[in-house]
Design an enzyme around this catalytic site. Sequence first.
Site, PDB file in Angstrom:
ATOM      1  N   LEU A 117      -2.308   2.661  -6.946  1.00 47.92           N
ATOM      2  CA  LEU A 117      -1.406   3.734  -7.342  1.00 47.92           C
ATOM      3  C   LEU A 117      -0.780   4.389  -6.108  1.00 47.92           C
ATOM      4  O   LEU A 117      -1.464   4.636  -5.118  1.00 47.92           O
ATOM      5  CB  LEU A 117      -2.192   4.778  -8.137  1.00 47.92           C
ATOM      6  CG  LEU A 117      -1.486   6.094  -8.481  1.00 47.92           C
ATOM      7  CD1 LEU A 117      -0.362   5.857  -9.459  1.00 47.92           C
ATOM      8  CD2 LEU A 117      -2.499   7.092  -9.043  1.00 47.92           C
ATOM      9  N   GLU A 138     -11.606   5.058  -6.430  1.00 51.06           N
ATOM     10  CA  GLU A 138     -11.229   6.278  -7.148  1.00 51.06           C
ATOM     11  C   GLU A 138     -12.189   7.445  -6.916  1.00 51.06           C
ATOM     12  O   GLU A 138     -11.771   8.606  -6.844  1.00 51.06           O
ATOM     13  CB  GLU A 138     -11.116   5.977  -8.653  1.00 51.06           C
ATOM     14  CG  GLU A 138      -9.819   5.303  -9.069  1.00 51.06           C
ATOM     15  CD  GLU A 138      -9.721   3.850  -8.640  1.00 51.06           C
ATOM     16  OE1 GLU A 138      -8.609   3.294  -8.716  1.00 51.06           O
ATOM     17  OE2 GLU A 138     -10.738   3.263  -8.219  1.00 51.06           O
ATOM     18  N   ALA A 151      -1.793  -2.088  -3.053  1.00 51.18           N
ATOM     19  CA  ALA A 151      -2.716  -1.042  -2.600  1.00 51.18           C
ATOM     20  C   ALA A 151      -3.044  -0.042  -3.686  1.00 51.18           C
ATOM     21  O   ALA A 151      -3.686   0.973  -3.413  1.00 51.18           O
ATOM     22  CB  ALA A 151      -2.125  -0.323  -1.394  1.00 51.18           C
ATOM     23  N   ARG A 180     -11.297   9.366  -3.993  1.00 52.64           N
ATOM     24  CA  ARG A 180     -10.006  10.055  -4.124  1.00 52.64           C
ATOM     25  C   ARG A 180     -10.087  11.235  -5.089  1.00 52.64           C
ATOM     26  O   ARG A 180      -9.121  11.960  -5.277  1.00 52.64           O
ATOM     27  CB  ARG A 180      -8.928   9.081  -4.628  1.00 52.64           C
ATOM     28  CG  ARG A 180      -8.793   7.805  -3.846  1.00 52.64           C
ATOM     29  CD  ARG A 180      -8.177   7.986  -2.472  1.00 52.64           C
ATOM     30  NE  ARG A 180      -7.925   6.695  -1.858  1.00 52.64           N
ATOM     31  CZ  ARG A 180      -8.764   6.081  -1.037  1.00 52.64           C
ATOM     32  NH1 ARG A 180      -9.919   6.670  -0.706  1.00 52.64           N
ATOM     33  NH2 ARG A 180      -8.469   4.901  -0.520  1.00 52.64           N
ATOM     34  N   LYS A 182       5.146   0.183   1.375  1.00 52.92           N
ATOM     35  CA  LYS A 182       4.102   0.961   0.700  1.00 52.92           C
ATOM     36  C   LYS A 182       2.909   0.081   0.324  1.00 52.92           C
ATOM     37  O   LYS A 182       2.104   0.455  -0.523  1.00 52.92           O
ATOM     38  CB  LYS A 182       4.661   1.625  -0.565  1.00 52.92           C
ATOM     39  CG  LYS A 182       5.771   2.629  -0.309  1.00 52.92           C
ATOM     40  CD  LYS A 182       5.238   3.894   0.328  1.00 52.92           C
ATOM     41  CE  LYS A 182       6.318   4.962   0.417  1.00 52.92           C
ATOM     42  NZ  LYS A 182       5.789   6.216   1.009  1.00 52.92           N
ATOM     43  N   ARG A 183       2.804  -1.080   0.952  1.00 52.24           N
ATOM     44  CA  ARG A 183       1.745  -2.062   0.631  1.00 52.24           C
ATOM     45  C   ARG A 183       1.760  -2.393  -0.867  1.00 52.24           C
ATOM     46  O   ARG A 183       0.744  -2.637  -1.487  1.00 52.24           O
ATOM     47  CB  ARG A 183       0.367  -1.554   1.052  1.00 52.24           C
ATOM     48  CG  ARG A 183       0.226  -1.342   2.560  1.00 52.24           C
ATOM     49  CD  ARG A 183      -1.222  -1.217   2.976  1.00 52.24           C
ATOM     50  NE  ARG A 183      -1.882  -0.114   2.278  1.00 52.24           N
ATOM     51  CZ  ARG A 183      -3.199   0.080   2.260  1.00 52.24           C
ATOM     52  NH1 ARG A 183      -4.005  -0.752   2.878  1.00 52.24           N
ATOM     53  NH2 ARG A 183      -3.718   1.106   1.614  1.00 52.24           N
ATOM     54  N   GLU A 220      -6.269  -3.551 -11.329  1.00 49.35           N
ATOM     55  CA  GLU A 220      -5.932  -3.433 -12.749  1.00 49.35           C
ATOM     56  C   GLU A 220      -4.817  -4.409 -13.108  1.00 49.35           C
ATOM     57  O   GLU A 220      -4.859  -5.063 -14.158  1.00 49.35           O
ATOM     58  CB  GLU A 220      -5.521  -1.993 -13.061  1.00 49.35           C
ATOM     59  CG  GLU A 220      -6.700  -1.030 -12.971  1.00 49.35           C
ATOM     60  CD  GLU A 220      -6.302   0.424 -13.153  1.00 49.35           C
ATOM     61  OE1 GLU A 220      -7.037   1.151 -13.856  1.00 49.35           O
ATOM     62  OE2 GLU A 220      -5.264   0.838 -12.594  1.00 49.35           O
TER      63      GLU A 220
END
Length: 275
Positions: free
Chosen positions: A65, A136, A63, A139, A26-27, A116
């Site tokens: 969230l 973000e 990567a 997205r 999932k990186r 973060e």
Amino acid sequence: MNKDYEVISTEFRDEVAYLKLDRTSKRNAINDRMIEELGIFFDTLPEAIRVVILHADGEHFCAGLDLIERIQNRSPDPLGGIKRSRAWYSVFDRMEHGNVPVISVLKGGVIGGGLELASASHVRICEASTYFQLPEGQRGIFVGGGASVRVPQIIGAGRVTEMMLTGRRYAAEEGCAMGLGHYLVPDGAGMAKAEELAASITGNSVVSNFAIINGVSHISQMGPNGGYFAESVLASMTARSGDSKERISEFFDQRRRTRDERNGDQDDRSATGGE
């Protein structure tokens, strides 16, 4: 290594703890389980550990969230997102304002929540493949793990706004120039640099390290009067720690030895007519 962990792995060598993000497929995207395990790690850090090296398996540091898991597990509870953000805040605060410095080794994508996480570490090493991004806006979401607080302290609010609006990707060299990274090294050389820095940091006073990682970030957000007072308290505390007197004496002894050696070399050259 703690076999109860599912998405991180750990190793302890003398005074250094190695914390690896271990969700390669999932990186290393952050899910609820990873936040939980990071919290356990920092809550149960052995007393003997003096520094943590945070790194990642695979080609990418993180990567961000895990959006797929988030969509699948989305709760109709309007407070669910707030509770999840508060869990991230709690873990990252324990990391930034804990008992020991954290060195992060960055590579590949340091995206969204990955930035973060990295910004909560104290020393950041960028391998050449590293790139930073806050996508973000693209997205349709907003940062929720502290990026609107920590990252502006590093690069400024205007730069963070631009990154979120445009999704712009900053390469390793650009990121280091901005302050997102502190050291730029070739690909594959990040761990060696981290271990070199860890050896230096473990040689510091434990009290000084604690004061530095807890004091600087807090004081920088205070008004001048409160900041000066807090600084004076920490200065007094560290000066009265167990080994500060010995360390200062050792520093001046070394300076005196260096000066005497230099003067001796000059006397020898004068005696032999050397330049």
